[in-house]
Design a protein around this motif. Sequence first.
Motif, PDB file in Angstrom:
ATOM      1  N   MET A 254      19.697 -15.052 -10.001  1.00 53.36           N
ATOM      2  CA  MET A 254      21.080 -14.726 -10.353  1.00 53.36           C
ATOM      3  C   MET A 254      21.318 -13.224 -10.193  1.00 53.36           C
ATOM      4  N   PHE A 255      22.530 -12.892  -9.800  1.00 57.00           N
ATOM      5  CA  PHE A 255      22.989 -11.505  -9.812  1.00 57.00           C
ATOM      6  C   PHE A 255      24.409 -11.514 -10.352  1.00 57.00           C
ATOM      7  N   GLY A 256      24.853 -10.372 -10.838  1.00 58.70           N
ATOM      8  CA  GLY A 256      26.209 -10.312 -11.362  1.00 58.70           C
ATOM      9  C   GLY A 256      26.726  -8.892 -11.441  1.00 58.70           C
ATOM     10  N   MET A 257      28.012  -8.754 -11.140  1.00 57.04           N
ATOM     11  CA  MET A 257      28.672  -7.458 -11.158  1.00 57.04           C
ATOM     12  C   MET A 257      29.908  -7.517 -12.043  1.00 57.04           C
ATOM     13  N   ILE A 258      30.203  -6.381 -12.661  1.00 59.21           N
ATOM     14  CA  ILE A 258      31.471  -6.223 -13.369  1.00 59.21           C
ATOM     15  C   ILE A 258      32.552  -6.102 -12.295  1.00 59.21           C
ATOM     16  N   LEU A 259      33.676  -6.748 -12.525  1.00 60.25           N
ATOM     17  CA  LEU A 259      34.790  -6.647 -11.575  1.00 60.25           C
ATOM     18  C   LEU A 259      35.510  -5.324 -11.806  1.00 60.25           C
ATOM     19  N   ASP A 260      34.874  -4.243 -11.333  1.00 59.63           N
ATOM     20  CA  ASP A 260      35.453  -2.909 -11.482  1.00 59.63           C
ATOM     21  C   ASP A 260      35.380  -2.181 -10.141  1.00 59.63           C
ATOM     22  N   GLU A 261      35.892  -0.983 -10.125  1.00 61.08           N
ATOM     23  CA  GLU A 261      35.951  -0.187  -8.890  1.00 61.08           C
ATOM     24  C   GLU A 261      34.577   0.151  -8.317  1.00 61.08           C
ATOM     25  N   VAL A 262      33.579   0.274  -9.197  1.00 65.14           N
ATOM     26  CA  VAL A 262      32.272   0.766  -8.734  1.00 65.14           C
ATOM     27  C   VAL A 262      31.209  -0.328  -8.598  1.00 65.14           C
ATOM     28  N   GLY A 263      31.537  -1.560  -8.989  1.00 66.33           N
ATOM     29  CA  GLY A 263      30.590  -2.658  -8.822  1.00 66.33           C
ATOM     30  C   GLY A 263      29.340  -2.534  -9.684  1.00 66.33           C
ATOM     31  N   THR A 264      29.535  -2.173 -10.952  1.00 67.45           N
ATOM     32  CA  THR A 264      28.401  -2.058 -11.864  1.00 67.45           C
ATOM     33  C   THR A 264      27.687  -3.407 -11.944  1.00 67.45           C
ATOM     34  N   GLN A 265      26.361  -3.380 -11.796  1.00 67.97           N
ATOM     35  CA  GLN A 265      25.582  -4.611 -11.672  1.00 67.97           C
ATOM     36  C   GLN A 265      24.621  -4.798 -12.859  1.00 67.97           C
ATOM     37  N   PRO A 266      25.087  -5.445 -13.945  1.00 72.02           N
ATOM     38  CA  PRO A 266      24.203  -5.645 -15.093  1.00 72.02           C
ATOM     39  C   PRO A 266      23.203  -6.782 -14.925  1.00 72.02           C
ATOM     40  N   ILE A 267      23.397  -7.633 -13.915  1.00 77.33           N
ATOM     41  CA  ILE A 267      22.486  -8.759 -13.694  1.00 77.33           C
ATOM     42  C   ILE A 267      21.843  -8.633 -12.316  1.00 77.33           C
TER      43      ILE A 267
ATOM     44  N   ALA B  71      24.082 -14.291 -21.842  1.00 74.20           N
ATOM     45  CA  ALA B  71      23.969 -14.674 -20.432  1.00 74.20           C
ATOM     46  C   ALA B  71      23.290 -13.570 -19.625  1.00 74.20           C
ATOM     47  N   ILE B  72      23.700 -12.335 -19.835  1.00 77.32           N
ATOM     48  CA  ILE B  72      23.081 -11.217 -19.113  1.00 77.32           C
ATOM     49  C   ILE B  72      21.593 -11.154 -19.437  1.00 77.32           C
ATOM     50  N   GLU B  73      21.267 -11.297 -20.708  1.00 76.22           N
ATOM     51  CA  GLU B  73      19.861 -11.273 -21.120  1.00 76.22           C
ATOM     52  C   GLU B  73      19.072 -12.403 -20.445  1.00 76.22           C
ATOM     53  N   GLU B  74      19.620 -13.600 -20.469  1.00 71.71           N
ATOM     54  CA  GLU B  74      18.937 -14.761 -19.871  1.00 71.71           C
ATOM     55  C   GLU B  74      18.784 -14.607 -18.360  1.00 71.71           C
ATOM     56  N   PHE B  75      19.845 -14.224 -17.685  1.00 70.96           N
ATOM     57  CA  PHE B  75      19.817 -14.145 -16.225  1.00 70.96           C
ATOM     58  C   PHE B  75      18.907 -13.028 -15.715  1.00 70.96           C
ATOM     59  N   ASN B  76      18.594 -12.057 -16.568  1.00 69.84           N
ATOM     60  CA  ASN B  76      17.699 -10.967 -16.167  1.00 69.84           C
ATOM     61  C   ASN B  76      16.224 -11.275 -16.417  1.00 69.84           C
ATOM     62  N   HIS B  77      15.918 -12.389 -17.056  1.00 64.91           N
ATOM     63  CA  HIS B  77      14.513 -12.773 -17.270  1.00 64.91           C
ATOM     64  C   HIS B  77      13.960 -13.413 -15.997  1.00 64.91           C
TER      65      HIS B  77
ATOM     66  N   PRO C 114      17.451  -8.959 -10.592  1.00 64.80           N
ATOM     67  CA  PRO C 114      16.012  -8.895 -10.873  1.00 64.80           C
ATOM     68  C   PRO C 114      15.397  -7.526 -10.592  1.00 64.80           C
ATOM     69  N   ASN C 115      16.042  -6.738  -9.750  1.00 61.47           N
ATOM     70  CA  ASN C 115      15.525  -5.423  -9.401  1.00 61.47           C
ATOM     71  C   ASN C 115      15.981  -4.395 -10.439  1.00 61.47           C
ATOM     72  N   LEU C 116      15.029  -3.865 -11.185  1.00 59.27           N
ATOM     73  CA  LEU C 116      15.359  -2.896 -12.242  1.00 59.27           C
ATOM     74  C   LEU C 116      15.998  -1.628 -11.694  1.00 59.27           C
ATOM     75  N   LYS C 117      15.753  -1.316 -10.419  1.00 60.64           N
ATOM     76  CA  LYS C 117      16.322  -0.103  -9.824  1.00 60.64           C
ATOM     77  C   LYS C 117      17.833  -0.216  -9.638  1.00 60.64           C
ATOM     78  N   THR C 118      18.339  -1.434  -9.506  1.00 58.79           N
ATOM     79  CA  THR C 118      19.783  -1.605  -9.318  1.00 58.79           C
ATOM     80  C   THR C 118      20.489  -2.083 -10.579  1.00 58.79           C
ATOM     81  N   ARG C 119      19.747  -2.679 -11.505  1.00 60.75           N
ATOM     82  CA  ARG C 119      20.348  -3.234 -12.724  1.00 60.75           C
ATOM     83  C   ARG C 119      21.028  -2.130 -13.526  1.00 60.75           C
ATOM     84  N   GLY C 120      22.300  -2.363 -13.836  1.00 65.24           N
ATOM     85  CA  GLY C 120      23.073  -1.412 -14.631  1.00 65.24           C
ATOM     86  C   GLY C 120      23.678  -0.280 -13.823  1.00 65.24           C
TER      87      GLY C 120
END
Length: 160
Positions: free
Chosen positions: A74-87, A56-62, A89-95
């Motif tokens: 699509m965008f997506g964040m891990i439900l954690d304290e720091v809001g890590t964003q693996p999904i 899903a992460i791979e697909e949503f990042n294409h 379109p902007n490579l500067k924020t991804r991950g």
Amino acid sequence: MRVFHSAALIISLTFCLAALAAPPELSSTSQPSRAQAIDRVKKAVIFFKEKGKEKAIEEFNHANSPFNQGGMYMFGMILDEVGTQPIHPNLKTRGKAMGNLRDSDGKLLIRELNAVCAEKGSGWVEYKWLNKSSNQIELKSSYVEKVGDMCIGTGIFTPK
């Protein structure tokens, strides 16, 4: 001559029926609706559950993914304290840890999106964001849903 007209008629009808059967696409000037945003996220959640988190992460990042068409991405964040964003379109924020990202009014956007997922499971968050089409700060609404340990969503600019 009669065969030519019959063939032309059949071809014309085929194109008309194909156009009617095709799903309506947004033109470059139309804005997606709230219903379209919800539908996109619901389909993404199904994809996530069927294919798994990594796929899903791979697909949503294409950029060419069907999930990133029609004026929405699509965008997506891990439900954690720091809001890590693996999904995203902007490579500067991804991950990256994006928990301190603020909108133009100072709203902690990622934290609020994650809070909706964690507390309600799904919902809308409104904020002010740069619309790259108009180059103006505008009201944007994002619909998010919790899936696994993530909060995934898409956003639309609110028509004036």
